[in-house]
Every structure is written in structure tokens, then in C-alpha cells.
Design a protein around this motif. Structure first.
Motif, PDB file in Angstrom:
ATOM      1  N   GLU A 244       0.835  -1.204   0.000  1.00 45.81           N
ATOM      2  CA  GLU A 244       0.000   0.000   0.000  1.00 45.81           C
ATOM      3  C   GLU A 244       0.873   1.259   0.000  1.00 45.81           C
ATOM      4  OE1 GLU A 244      -3.562   2.027   2.713  1.00 45.81           O
ATOM      5  OE2 GLU A 244      -2.946  -0.052   3.041  1.00 45.81           O
ATOM      6  N   TRP A 245       1.932   1.242   0.791  1.00 47.18           N
ATOM      7  CA  TRP A 245       2.870   2.363   0.829  1.00 47.18           C
ATOM      8  C   TRP A 245       3.513   2.561  -0.542  1.00 47.18           C
ATOM      9  CZ3 TRP A 245       7.334   2.685   5.010  1.00 47.18           C
ATOM     10  CH2 TRP A 245       7.986   3.928   4.896  1.00 47.18           C
ATOM     11  N   ASP A 247       2.348   1.715  -3.471  1.00 42.91           N
ATOM     12  CA  ASP A 247       1.370   2.255  -4.428  1.00 42.91           C
ATOM     13  C   ASP A 247       1.289   3.773  -4.326  1.00 42.91           C
ATOM     14  OD1 ASP A 247       0.747  -0.206  -5.458  1.00 42.91           O
ATOM     15  OD2 ASP A 247      -1.045  -0.500  -4.240  1.00 42.91           O
ATOM     16  N   SER A 248       1.246   4.268  -3.091  1.00 36.29           N
ATOM     17  CA  SER A 248       1.199   5.707  -2.889  1.00 36.29           C
ATOM     18  C   SER A 248       2.488   6.369  -3.354  1.00 36.29           C
ATOM     19  CB  SER A 248       0.953   6.010  -1.404  1.00 36.29           C
ATOM     20  OG  SER A 248       0.985   7.398  -1.149  1.00 36.29           O
ATOM     21  N   ALA A 249       3.630   5.745  -3.044  1.00 34.79           N
ATOM     22  CA  ALA A 249       4.917   6.307  -3.445  1.00 34.79           C
ATOM     23  C   ALA A 249       5.064   6.330  -4.962  1.00 34.79           C
ATOM     24  CB  ALA A 249       6.053   5.488  -2.821  1.00 34.79           C
ATOM     25  N   GLN A 251       2.798   6.873  -7.149  1.00 34.77           N
ATOM     26  CA  GLN A 251       2.088   8.041  -7.667  1.00 34.77           C
ATOM     27  C   GLN A 251       2.921   9.313  -7.501  1.00 34.77           C
ATOM     28  OE1 GLN A 251      -0.653   7.440  -9.364  1.00 34.77           O
ATOM     29  NE2 GLN A 251      -0.439   5.285  -8.751  1.00 34.77           N
ATOM     30  N   ASN A 252       3.695   9.389  -6.429  1.00 33.49           N
ATOM     31  CA  ASN A 252       4.537  10.563  -6.197  1.00 33.49           C
ATOM     32  C   ASN A 252       5.770  10.575  -7.087  1.00 33.49           C
ATOM     33  OD1 ASN A 252       2.837  11.504  -4.161  1.00 33.49           O
ATOM     34  ND2 ASN A 252       3.930  10.362  -2.571  1.00 33.49           N
TER      35      ASN A 252
END
Length: 339
Positions: A244-245, A247-249, A251-252
């Protein structure tokens, strides 16, 4: 004297199935995959008991791999037992097992393909698999022996897999021991069939089951299987959180993500812990077109060096005809050549 309840083992397997199906809407069709062994017989019997009481429909699928003499007759016997238990529909799925990846993998692929097709055709919301705590422990040991990462050590999920049918398969018995399923069959007067393949030392999993785990239990004391299964559960929680982390990273970090090309911002990658960064790099390679099965830890480590140990090195070759190159603070993964 009041009515006597079910034997503890029977109550345990029924409770496990009931909890695994608690989220399904009334009228859903649930299919038990049953080979005729103790684990899957206990599963089928538990489903036959639980389904009508939960407002669900219970059925049974048995796969004939055609790998042994008399396999068709045994499959027919399992199907007849399913009908006697009151399960409906009941089907025998006959498959042709190829040779790709070795006999164990080929049989598994053929089995899941048949189960998935039958579930889709029948409109089933779930297929129950009878993997137990002992199977989970074996899976963790195999992952350790291969030097696999956290995801592999997390073993089998209670819900999901294989990837093509995520969410269809459910494993109610991952916290139930094989001794419990055997005791449940004995209490219910069910006669399991012992597959000779489960005793054949040519298969790696059989050697783990018959040799490695007993030695560990003998040398370290009882409870090794339970401890390994508990490790798998903890590892899965950690792996899910890291995914999950990541996936967010991603995007950044992603400046662009189009078919055949992914561009990542190196400064954003540098901020990430290695465990998260490697997951981002693996996803970027796959999004750019690298086949996931061919993308190894060595490939990901080479990408990592472009971020953390940059000294002007050349592009890194990746599966699928891809190359990765660092340029002006970006990491570009694209089909060769990179202009």
C-alpha cells in the motif's frame, strides 16, 4: 441429559467455514474443491452443513488429473459422496496436465484453470480450498529455502489467488491443523483417500512434509507448524502494508506512465526506504512492459543501483526488450532504444 453437540474437530471445521462465508449474500453459490483426502472431505462436509443454515447454496467440484490408474473412478466416488452430503451442483472436472514448470506446477495450473472455468460457468461467488495450517507451514519453509522475499514468506492468503481470479478462492482451514481435519472425518465416518503422490519423495513438498517438518518438531519441540503459520500471517500483514505504501509512493515518483515507457523522479525515489523503493521500481518495470514472471530480484537490484549508487553507468537491460537509464534526475524505463 441434553442433546450432545458435535465432536470438537467437527465443530472447529464447521466454525471455520461459517466464518469464511459470513460476508456472502444470501443465495450465493459456494463450491468446495474436493480431492477425496481428509482435508477436503472435512471441508465438503462442513460446507454441506453450514451452507443451508447460512442461506447459501453449496456445491462440490473434484478434479481428475488423469495421472494415475483409476483416477476417473475415484473422482466419481468423490462426486457421489458430494451428492450424498446434499451438495448441488456436483461436477467432475477432467483435465490434461502439461509438463511446463514440472509436474507439481503443471497439475496446479491445470487444476486452477478448471476450477476457475467451472466457477464462472456455474456463477459461484466462492470456491473453497482445503489448505490447512500444515500446508501453510510447508509453504513458508519452501519460501525460506528459495531465499524469497516477504510476500513469498507470507504464504497463502485466506482469500484470493491465483491472480487471475483474485477473491474467488477462500481457504477456511489455514488455522486448522491436519490432525483436526482427520479427526473430523473420523467423527463423521468419512473415509479419506490417500493420494500416493502425497507420499512420493520426488516432490519437494512431500519431502518437506515427511522429513523436514518432523525433524524440526523433534529438535525444536512441538508447535513448529503453528509458529510458521503465525509467521506467515504476520508477514502478510507487513507485505500488504508495504504494498500500500509503495502504491502511494509510485504516484509521487511517476512523472509519466504510458504504454512502453515509465519515467520516475530520482529525488523522490531517493527519499524512500529500500523496501518501498524496490517495490516501486518493480512496478515501474512491469508497467513499462517487463513480464512479471521474468523480472528477477537481480533486475530490481540493478535498477536500485541506478538510484542509490549512480556513477554514470550505462543503461540496465530488462526482460521484454526494455532498458532503464538515468538521465537528468529521472529514471526512464522504455523499450530499447532509449533516444
Amino acid at each position: 441429559m441434553g442433546p450432545v453437540g458435535p465432536r470438537p474437530a467437527v465443530a472447529d471445521v464447521r466454525r471455520a467455514v461459517r466464518e469464511a462465508l459470513a460476508d456472502l449474500p444470501e443465495g450465493s453459490l459456494v463450491l468446495a474443491a474436493c480431492s477425496g483426502g481428509a482435508d477436503s472431505l472435512a471441508l465438503a462436509a462442513a460446507l454441506a452443513f453450514v451452507a443451508p443454515r447460512a442461506g447459501l447454496r453449496g456445491g462440490l467440484l473434484t478434479v481428475d488429473h488423469q495421472l494415475q490408474a483409476g483416477s476417473a473412478e475415484r473422482a466419481a466416488e468423490v462426486a457421489a459422496l458430494g451428492e450424498r452430503l446434499g451438495l448441488d451442483p456436483v461436477e467432475v472436472l477432467t483435465v490434461d496436465v502439461g509438463g511446463q514448470g514440472g509436474p507439481e506446477a503443471a497439475a496446479r495450473d491445470a487444476r486452477y484453470a478448471a476450477l476457475g472455468e467451472a466457477a464462472a460457468r456455474l456463477g459461484a461467488q466462492a470456491v473453497l480450498l482445503a489448505h490447512t495450517m500444515n500446508d501453510q507451514a510447508e509453504t513458508v519453509l519452501l519460501g525460506l529455502a528459495r531465499g524469497s522475499g516477504l510476500r513469498s514468506l507470507s504464504g497463502m492468503a485466506s482469500h484470493g489467488g491465483p491472480e487471475a481470479a483474485e477473491g474467488l478462492y477462500r481457504r477456511p482451514f489455514l488455522e486448522i491443523s491436519r490432525k483436526t481435519t482427520e479427526a473430523a472425518c473420523e467423527a463423521l465416518d468419512l473415509k479419506p483417500w490417500n493420494d500416493p503422490h502425497n507420499e512420493d519423495p520426488r516432490f519437494t513438498r512431500v519431502r518437506v512434509r515427511r522429513t523436514i517438518l518432523p525433524v524440526l518438531e523433534s529438535e525444536l519441540g512441538p508447535g513448529v507448524a503453528e509458529a510458521l503459520a503465525r509467521t506467515a500471517k504476520l508477514a502478510r500483514e507487513d507485505a500488504d502494508a508495504l504494498a500500500e505504501w509503495a502504491d502511494s509512493a509510485y504516484q509521487n515518483c511517476a512523472l509519466s506512465d504510458i504504454a512502453g515507457t515509465v519515467t520516475l523522479a530520482v529525488p523522490e525515489l531517493e527519499k524512500l526506504p529500500a523496501a518501498v523503493r524496490k517495490r516501486v521500481l518493480r512496478r515501474a518495470a512491469i508497467d513499462a512492459g517487463a513480464p512479471s514472471g521474468a523480472l528477477s530480484a537481480t533486475h530490481v537490484q540493478a535498477l536500485e543501483r541506478l538510484v542509490t549508487h549512480w556513477h554514470g553507468q550505462k543503461a540496465v537491460d530488462l526482460p521484454g526488450g526494455l532498458a532503464a537509464q538515468r538521465r537528468y534526475g529521472t529514471l526512464i524505463l522504455a523499450i530499447r532504444p532509449i533516444a
